[in-house]
Design an enzyme around this catalytic site. Structure first.
Site, PDB file in Angstrom:
ATOM      1  N   ASP A 312     -51.522  87.438  -5.221  1.00 37.19           N
ATOM      2  CA  ASP A 312     -52.913  87.053  -5.754  1.00 37.19           C
ATOM      3  C   ASP A 312     -52.842  85.299  -4.803  1.00 37.19           C
ATOM      4  O   ASP A 312     -52.309  84.320  -4.676  1.00 37.19           O
ATOM      5  CB  ASP A 312     -53.160  86.740  -6.867  1.00 37.19           C
ATOM      6  CG  ASP A 312     -54.727  86.672  -7.883  1.00 37.19           C
ATOM      7  OD1 ASP A 312     -55.035  86.914  -7.614  1.00 37.19           O
ATOM      8  OD2 ASP A 312     -54.640  84.947  -8.285  1.00 37.19           O
ATOM      9  N   GLU A 347     -54.610  88.902  -1.238  1.00 37.88           N
ATOM     10  CA  GLU A 347     -55.760  88.995  -1.469  1.00 37.88           C
ATOM     11  C   GLU A 347     -55.956  87.464  -1.205  1.00 37.88           C
ATOM     12  O   GLU A 347     -55.605  86.106  -0.860  1.00 37.88           O
ATOM     13  CB  GLU A 347     -56.988  88.474  -2.777  1.00 37.88           C
ATOM     14  CG  GLU A 347     -57.508  88.056  -2.945  1.00 37.88           C
ATOM     15  CD  GLU A 347     -58.047  87.040  -4.671  1.00 37.88           C
ATOM     16  OE1 GLU A 347     -59.303  87.538  -4.853  1.00 37.88           O
ATOM     17  OE2 GLU A 347     -57.424  86.645  -5.128  1.00 37.88           O
TER      18      GLU A 347
END
Length: 668
Positions: A312, A347
């Site tokens: 993330d 991401e």
């Protein structure tokens, strides 16, 4: 990545300064010892005179006649293991700042914590494998051995994958690993090859997205036991479905962590993180932080047989050391997997293509990155909404053609929403390494009321954009419930109370006000409360909709099957080009090696009738004429039927439709 919360850093600092307290009456420990097999990870640490070999450098590891404990606590002079049932055992201090010791007679299932001289409060193990009463409760000794049945499972390679993002707590009414395992067949039958699970690191409260985890080695206590997690992965592999886990390594959640009680160098206070204090990866005292993250990677891949990790918010990792922590994470994933193939996904909001390049080219060795640009252009094309971070996307046919060919649309040019350049050149990156999605957890929740794409656009446009996503060479990512057009929203929810809960509510309101429609006076008071149990409950899928919405299931199943079986779409050497042919229509040409090309016609506007089209990409291969291979207007999907697109009288492109065509030989 969850939303940016103004003021949260100050709240996090206050929360971390508080000493966590154990619950006064913890529940009785259940059996946590799974069957003993050879499922433990490799990479043992050297044996010394007092300890059996360790698999990982930190945490509690049971052996035949006791348990080895090791914790990084450079801020302490003395540390001891204290058992819930009585007994305290001092640990030996190492020069590295670790404390370690082997305590005989401690078996799996034993509850323990760490104690410090002169302090009454017991601290949970930062590397605890299970926190059955939440991250502030007693830690539990867990045996990682499990009766795995997936010896023949090869793991995952990027080519050919169709991913689906899920949240365990809302996937089923029960919100558990056991209930999630009952739905694996539904994913498999529609053609989904791997699940990307939102973070499951333990955090306080009854519900949450998972991005506020503090006990990274302990699966969320609300979902079941570590054995339940392993059983889910094993069953997924038995059914031919991979499991990738979303992990958060750039910060800890604002509440419930014990790390501050062991070391003062966990955080880099000079970095202005969006979600609280940034972890320290390159300043003095960072060695234990880097070790902690890499040990967690090895734990997840080795002890749970995961098929990869999705990292993330990679842009929030600050590391100026010799080898960036993200490169080390990527390598640790593959090392821990042994002979299995694993995926490292990421991401990255700034769209830094270097993450996908090998370390030898100053990259991080990631397999693929999420592609915001495809989503943003597709959403604008579907809805016309151009608020906030959608401002720089027009949703035009040319944008969709460019996204189909190149992945990222912003590769270094100015991005007005941020008033600076965004992205970096990525023309050398194979298209499959961009993960395309029409929905994900962030984008659904950021609509304010969590509406699904099919609820925000027309049925025809939804089918056409679904076809575009699933037939492009990029790796597609669905969101739970998308394949049966779930009516359930996906909202932001977090079970925080008190001052922190109030700041979460106000921060969420501040975030969505970047969307003018959500900041309008008539929208005031309509946004769901993140801390309300009914907000969380409203997001749980109703699987009976998969039967009622059988046309949506058929749409996704047939497209995924076509993606996998069509010889041109699946060929690794297929070249793709595209052109705009009308105000809201475009074509994509897939050039097959033997002239067996495919032409995808996408029209997101009204019907197009053309006597001719001055564009070479629409010309059929020599000696042939285009015929329909697949159409989003098939009545099985709720369409109206599809007359011939190309005929002696010209072209007829149905409104709001996507049609795949192939060559049919014409007799001379």
């Amino acid at each position: 990545m969850h939303f940016r919360l103004p003021g949260r850093r100050a709240v996090a600092a206050r929360m971390f300064a508080a000493i966590p307290r154990f619950r006064p009456e913890p529940r009785p420990a259940g059996s946590v010892r799974p069957p003993m097999t050879s499922g433990a990870p490799s990479g043992l640490l050297p044996r010394d005179s007092d300890h059996p070999p360790r698999r990982l450098p930190i945490g509690a590891e049971p052996g035949q006649d006791g348990t080895s404990f090791r914790v990084w606590a450079p801020s302490r002079e003395r540390v001891a293991v204290t058992l819930m049932n009585g007994g305290t055992h001092p640990l030996a201090r190492e020069a590295s700042g670790h404390f370690s010791g082997f305590v005989r007679g401690i078996r799996p299932g034993a509850r323990y914590g760490f104690s410090f001289p002169g302090e009454c409060e017991i601290a949970p193990d930062p590397a605890s494998r299970w926190q059955p009463d939440g991250p502030e409760g007693w830690s539990v000794v867990v045996d990682p051995a499990f009766a795995w049945t997936d010896d023949a499972w090869p793991g995952l390679q990027l080519e050919g994958q169709v991913l689906c993002e899920i949240h365990v707590g809302t996937l089923t009414p029960e919100g558990t690993w056991r209930a999630a395992a009952e739905r694996l067949r539904d994913f498999r039958d529609v053609g989904i090859t791997a699940l990307e699970i939102m973070p499951v690191a333990d955090h306080p409260g009854r519900f949450g997205w998972g991005y506020d985890g503090v006990a990274l080695f302990a699966p969320n206590h609300n979902y079941g036991t570590p054995e339940d997690f392993r059983r889910f992965v094993d069953e997924a592999h038995r059914q031919g479905v991979g499991v990738v886990l979303d992990v958060v390594y750039n910060h800890f959640g604002p509440e419930g962590g014990s790390h501050h009680r062991f070391a003062r160098t966990w955080w880099n206070r000079e970095i202005d993180s969006e979600w609280g204090a940034a972890l320290n990866f390159d300043r003095p005292g960072s060695e234990g932080v880097r070790e902690f993250v890499l040990a967690n990677v090895r734990c997840l891949i080795g002890e749970y047989h995961l098929d990869g990790l999705r990292i993330d918010a990679t842009q929030a990792f600050h590391d100026g050391s010799g080898e960036h922590i993200l490169s080390l994470v990527s390598r640790a994933c593959r090392d821990a997997a042994g002979g299995r193939r694993v995926l490292v996904l990421g991401e990255n909001e700034p769209q830094q293509a270097s993450l996908m390049r090998p370390p030898a080219e100053n990259g991080s060795g990631f397999d693929a990155l999420w592609n915001d640009d495809f989503h943003h252009s597709a959403l604008v094309a579907a809805t016309g909404r151009r608020e906030a971070y959608f401002t720089d996307h027009q949703g035009t046919p040319q944008e969709l053609v460019s996204a189909a060919k190149y992945g990222y649309l912003f590769q270094g040019q100015r991005y007005s929403w941020q008033d600076k350049g965004r992205g970096s050149p990525a023309f050398d990156i194979p298209r499959r390494r961009f993960i395309d999605y029409l929905e994900n957890h962030d984008q659904l929740a950021n609509q304010g009321r969590g509406h699904r794409l099919h609820q925000m656009t027309s049925p025809g446009r939804f089918r056409a954009l679904t076809a575009l996503q699933l037939l492009l060479p990029g790796t597609p990512l669905l969101f739970q419930g998308a394949h049966f057009c779930s009516s359930k929203p996906f909202l932001y929810f977090a079970d925080f109370g008190g001052e922190l809960g109030e700041r979460i509510r106000s921060g969420r309101l501040d975030f969505v006000r970047q969307f003018a429609s959500l900041a309008a006076p008539d929208s005031e008071g309509t946004l769901p409360d993140p801390a309300a149990p009914e907000t969380f409950e409203s997001c749980k899928l109703d699987w009976s909709e998969s039967e009622r919405n059988s046309s949506a299931v058929a749409l996704h199943r047939d497209l995924i099957s076509l993606r996998r079986s069509d010889p041109v779409l699946t060929a690794p050497g297929t070249r793709l080009d595209g052109a705009v042919v009308d105000k809201q229509a475009f074509v994509l040409r897939f050039f097959g090696a033997t002239g067996e090309d495919r032409l995808l016609v996408v029209n997101l506007g009204s019907q197009v009738n053309r006597d001719s089209i001055a564009e070479p990409l629409v010309a059929p291969p020599a000696g042939s004429r285009w015929q329909i291979v697949w159409s989003s207007e098939d009545p099985r999907y709720g369409g109206a039927g599809t007359p011939p697109v190309e005929s002696d009288r010209g072209w007829r492109m149905p409104a709001e439709a996507a049609i795949l065509m192939g060559p049919a030989h014409v007799e001379s």
